[in-house]
Design an enzyme around this catalytic site. Structure first.
Site, mmCIF file in Angstrom:
data_model
loop_
_atom_site.group_PDB
_atom_site.id
_atom_site.type_symbol
_atom_site.label_atom_id
_atom_site.label_comp_id
_atom_site.label_asym_id
_atom_site.label_seq_id
_atom_site.Cartn_x
_atom_site.Cartn_y
_atom_site.Cartn_z
ATOM 1 N N PRO A 249 -6.464 -1.845 5.960
ATOM 2 C CA PRO A 249 -7.922 -2.373 5.515
ATOM 3 C C PRO A 249 -8.375 -3.310 6.699
ATOM 4 O O PRO A 249 -7.778 -4.531 6.728
ATOM 5 C CB PRO A 249 -7.451 -3.412 4.215
ATOM 6 C CG PRO A 249 -5.936 -3.607 4.487
ATOM 7 C CD PRO A 249 -5.398 -2.608 5.125
ATOM 8 N N ASP A 424 -5.653 -6.697 10.525
ATOM 9 C CA ASP A 424 -5.034 -5.985 9.087
ATOM 10 C C ASP A 424 -5.100 -6.870 7.993
ATOM 11 O O ASP A 424 -4.374 -8.235 8.242
ATOM 12 C CB ASP A 424 -3.544 -5.580 9.567
ATOM 13 C CG ASP A 424 -2.917 -4.762 8.330
ATOM 14 O OD1 ASP A 424 -3.516 -4.999 7.241
ATOM 15 O OD2 ASP A 424 -1.957 -4.210 8.672
ATOM 16 N N HIS A 425 -5.939 -6.802 7.067
ATOM 17 C CA HIS A 425 -6.018 -7.720 6.128
ATOM 18 C C HIS A 425 -4.949 -7.767 5.031
ATOM 19 O O HIS A 425 -4.676 -9.057 4.210
ATOM 20 C CB HIS A 425 -7.308 -7.257 5.335
ATOM 21 C CG HIS A 425 -8.099 -8.727 4.492
ATOM 22 N ND1 HIS A 425 -7.385 -9.730 4.567
ATOM 23 C CD2 HIS A 425 -9.637 -8.740 4.491
ATOM 24 C CE1 HIS A 425 -8.600 -10.578 4.056
ATOM 25 N NE2 HIS A 425 -9.637 -9.925 4.105
ATOM 26 N N ARG A 426 -3.936 -6.785 5.204
ATOM 27 C CA ARG A 426 -2.851 -7.163 4.502
ATOM 28 C C ARG A 426 -1.827 -8.273 4.987
ATOM 29 O O ARG A 426 -1.079 -8.915 4.064
ATOM 30 C CB ARG A 426 -1.759 -5.894 4.543
ATOM 31 C CG ARG A 426 -2.762 -4.482 3.750
ATOM 32 C CD ARG A 426 -1.701 -3.321 4.371
ATOM 33 N NE ARG A 426 -1.815 -3.070 5.588
ATOM 34 C CZ ARG A 426 -0.869 -2.212 6.207
ATOM 35 N NH1 ARG A 426 0.011 -1.222 5.351
ATOM 36 N NH2 ARG A 426 -0.753 -1.807 7.487
#
Length: 452
Positions: A249, A424-426
């Site tokens: 994401p 990386d939004h994780r």
């Protein structure tokens, strides 16, 4: 006991490679360190050395154009004092097994000369390399076509060398990498391109090479098509980027950074180091600023495997380098421990090796963060795709003169570049990235902050 030459694992993602060409043939004697073959991995075409002991190639088990799994035996070498014929005879069974496990239909063009058909078609030629002559034709001056290894072709193209000027030392007069590099080292003529007068010089460490003026293109006839098979590198890039874009994401944040103070620092340091023959690029200063910033914001100096985030104490900076059929990312290890002088020397060495396809496996692995710079092409702004397991990548645009509103309200001309962080939004949140970019901006706009 005979030695074996096996398919090496040159990167973490490599499971098989393609035997592009044999530089040595059956019956040839080899010494320690001799290059025996050229292989195409999932990231690059590179040379492969023989065993650590001298000997004679007794049997070749995988032919040019065929693929082999990592660890598979490619050839058997009779060491000094061993009977070559006997070693070859005993290698016969292994040869049958190797043939059954390799590619069943190797490219037809590769069979005759050890060329890789996909690479040749990508370059717009047949499998036998045609060197561009002054009139745009591809001959050696006498009307004959020029045979050259894929590695030699790539280096020649990157260096702007007309292969018609070279004499091949390979089998059948084939031009190999050494011929091209010797030509360059001897002062051979290469094409040169001037950069635009209003463009900030991002060259060397973080920028693709200047594009040489192309020969007149060979047009595809009306109603016809030209199908180009993907090289192993291009296939890997396609697969990895598709997976990354689908599974990660992404989010993006962009800032403009003024370069005037960084340019002044560069000019001052270059004057000081002039006698050493060292000239920093703006890219070197950016690289140092990124390294210092990552140490202050370790959330971006992280690798993520889907369940665990590993934050690294050392900064290993990946530097995307453009090649003819894709890109490669050499890694500047422990850049956080380097000064500007060492960054300049080490990054230049890595980029030169990348463009000449001479990187080793450990020079392409272990990155904790990557920068991609298209400033040399005049690109103002772009967005890059995160390269897992890293959690961030910085896209660097061209530095150009722009109108800027000063603190007193006046409009002044300043050198400005636009950078975009993909994350990386994780593993990373928007505020983390914003703080990273704010620190990076302060480091570049006031380089003295790198010492604080």
């Amino acid at each position: 006991m005979p030695a074996t030459i096996t398919m090496p694992q040159q990167s973490d993602t490599m499971t098989e490679g393609t035997l592009v060409a044999w530089v040595k043939n059956e019956g040839d004697k080899i010494d320690e360190g001799d290059v025996v073959a050229e292989i195409e991995t999932d990231k690059a075409t590179m040379e492969m050395e023989g065993p650590d002991e001298p000997g004679t190639i007794a049997a070749i088990l995988v032919q040019a154009g065929e693929s082999a799994a990592v660890g598979q035996t490619l050839a058997v070498v009779a060491l000094e004092g061993e009977d070559v014929a006997e070693v070859k005879k005993n290698a016969g069974a292994a040869g049958s097994a190797a043939s059954s496990s390799s590619s069943p239909e190797p490219a037809a063009a590769a069979a005759a000369s050890g060329e890789d058909a996909a690479e040749a078609s990508h370059a717009g030629t047949t499998a036998t390399m045609e060197a561009p002559a002054a009139n745009g034709q591809s001959t050696n001056g006498t009307g004959g076509r020029i045979k050259a290894s894929p590695l030699a072709k790539r280096i020649a193209k990157n260096e702007g060398i007309d292969l018609g000027q070279l004499t091949g030392s390979g089998p059948g007069g084939r031009i190999v990498q050494k011929d091209v590099l010797d030509f360059v080292d001897s002062g051979g003529k290469t094409m040169h391109v001037e950069k635009g007068p209003d463009r900030v010089q991002h060259d060397d460490a973080l920028t693709p090479p200047p594009v040489a003026p192309p020969a007149l293109p060979q047009r595809i006839a009306s109603g016809e098509v030209d199908k180009v098979e993907l090289s192993k590198m291009r296939k890997t890039i396609a697969q990895r980027l598709q997976t990354a874009k689908q599974n990660i994401p992404h989010f993006y944040e962009t800032v403009d950074i003024e370069l005037d103070n960084a340019q002044a620092l560069r000019a001052s340091l270059n004057k000081t180091m002039e006698k050493e023959g060292i000239r920093l690029s703006i890219g070197d200063i950016i690289a140092k600023a990124v390294a210092v910033t990552l140490q202050k914001h370790p959330v971006l100096n992280t690798t993520f495997d889907g369940t665990t985030m590993t934050r690294h104490g050392d900064v290993n900076l990946g530097m995307a380098v453009a090649l003819d059929d894709g890109l490669i990312v050499p890694v500047l290890k422990n850049i956080d421990q380097m000064g500007f002088r060492e960054i300049r020397l080490r990054s230049k060495e890595l980029v030169d090796k990348a463009r000449k396809q001479k990187l080793k496996g450990d020079e392409m692995s272990g990155a904790t963060f990557t920068v991609s710079n298209l400033g040399g092409f005049g690109v103002k702004e772009f967005i890059a795709i995160v390269n897992p397991p890293e959690v961030g990548i910085l896209a660097i645009g061209a530095g150009t003169k722009r109108a800027v509103v000063a603190d007193d309200g006046s409009i002044v001309a300043r050198s400005v570049m636009t950078v975009t962080l993909s994350a990386d939004h994780r593993a990373v949140d928007g505020a983390d990235s914003a703080r990273f970019l704010a620190t990076l901006k302060s480091m570049i706009e006031e380089p003295g902050m790198m010492l604080v």
